[in-house]
Enzyme design. Sequence first.
Site, mmCIF file in Angstrom:
data_model
loop_
_atom_site.group_PDB
_atom_site.id
_atom_site.type_symbol
_atom_site.label_atom_id
_atom_site.label_comp_id
_atom_site.label_asym_id
_atom_site.label_seq_id
_atom_site.Cartn_x
_atom_site.Cartn_y
_atom_site.Cartn_z
ATOM 1 N N ASP A 18 -8.124 -6.799 -0.047
ATOM 2 C CA ASP A 18 -7.137 -7.153 0.962
ATOM 3 C C ASP A 18 -7.782 -6.878 2.294
ATOM 4 O OD1 ASP A 18 -5.790 -4.497 2.353
ATOM 5 O OD2 ASP A 18 -6.550 -4.093 0.352
ATOM 6 N N ASP A 50 0.859 -1.190 0.000
ATOM 7 C CA ASP A 50 0.000 0.000 0.000
ATOM 8 C C ASP A 50 0.896 1.240 0.000
ATOM 9 O OD1 ASP A 50 1.052 0.019 2.522
ATOM 10 O OD2 ASP A 50 -0.854 -0.190 3.566
#
Length: 397
Positions: free
Chosen positions: A295, A90
């Site tokens: 996710d 991320d």
Amino acid sequence: MFKFKIENRVGKARTGVLKTSRGKVATPNIATVATHGKIRILNKTDHKRANPDLLIANTFHLWVNNKVKEIRKAGGIHKWNRIKKPTMTDSGGFQVFSLGWGKTHKVGKVAKGGGLPVGEEMGGTENSAVKITDGGVVFKYENREYKLDAEKSMKIQRDIGADIIFAFDECTSPAHSRSYNEKSLIKTHAWAERSLAEHKKLNARALKGGGGGQALFGIVQGGIFEDLRKKSSKFIGSMDFDGFGIGGSFGEKEMGKVIGWALDGLPDEKPRHLLGIGKIGDIFTAVERGIDLFDCVIPTREARHGVLYTKGGRMSIGRSIFGNDNKLIERGCGCFACANKIKRKDIRQMFKTDKDKARRLATIHNIHFYKTLFREIRETIAIGKGFEKLKKEYGVG
Ligand SMILES: [Zn+2]
């Protein structure tokens, strides 16, 4: 290498294949969270047993724990953790902003019972730990000061070397007002342009040096506001990203609508990832609207807390009703624990006598449960029927 091909469609739902230099990922699918580059508590053998299709490591945690230099020296995360699985990172932004609004408003990724804005006075992300400017973010973490911006996030993610990385954005919370979201979106869009420009530069340099390229996903924001989500979708969707993330946090009630608006302006042929979402019901809602990737910390985090997933529902295995339960964790499950005939009462007992082992087995089981869920979802889309029935099997709707 990065390629995405859609194979089957039912309504807006689709199946596809994502190709990376570390292997293929069938979609829809979920990235298992490997915060510090590995799935927490699992050893090397466990990792093989769990066999996740895709991993997501946490840029913020790797960075503030001084792991990035070490990873770069090793030649990237796959060499460093010796796990050759397609991997994402991320942007690091979510943790930074959650240090601000998460602490101020005591909210996480999904607000209970709807995320209505509660007014400008409640809308600020900044507090004593986080300052945001048009340039980027300055934040304090464990008594140290850090600066993060689009270029820095791209550089850190390049050093980590995952296959798929994300643009730097501002993640707003359900407590943020409309006017806060309007201002925030201007920053997110400017940061998307800067992330893409920096990424192209770094990617070209890496490829010239014989290294591997990375895929960059842009992120759509806009809170729970239809026009802002659509505006963001159109803007981010028009840019040359390899795929797209849907960011922000929103109430459970408006999730379906928000996803629809956020996908509205995105090119159909590129993959779409719903960031940080992974409850069973939310997965079905999102897949139906055209999400390819997810996710979520749920499968692994809950396993460590003794929560095991089955089609019959979540089991808090510490409850006394499981004390004499001779059934397998889940009948028909092919995970390492169930294949070894571990019963519910056994794993319950193990949580008392050998907690680490119990947590490892529970983690392997929950990862397998989610893998099965996604495989079954893909199968129903591929044959064009059974999606509604599958939902019911998983206790949704
Ligand atoms: Zn199992």
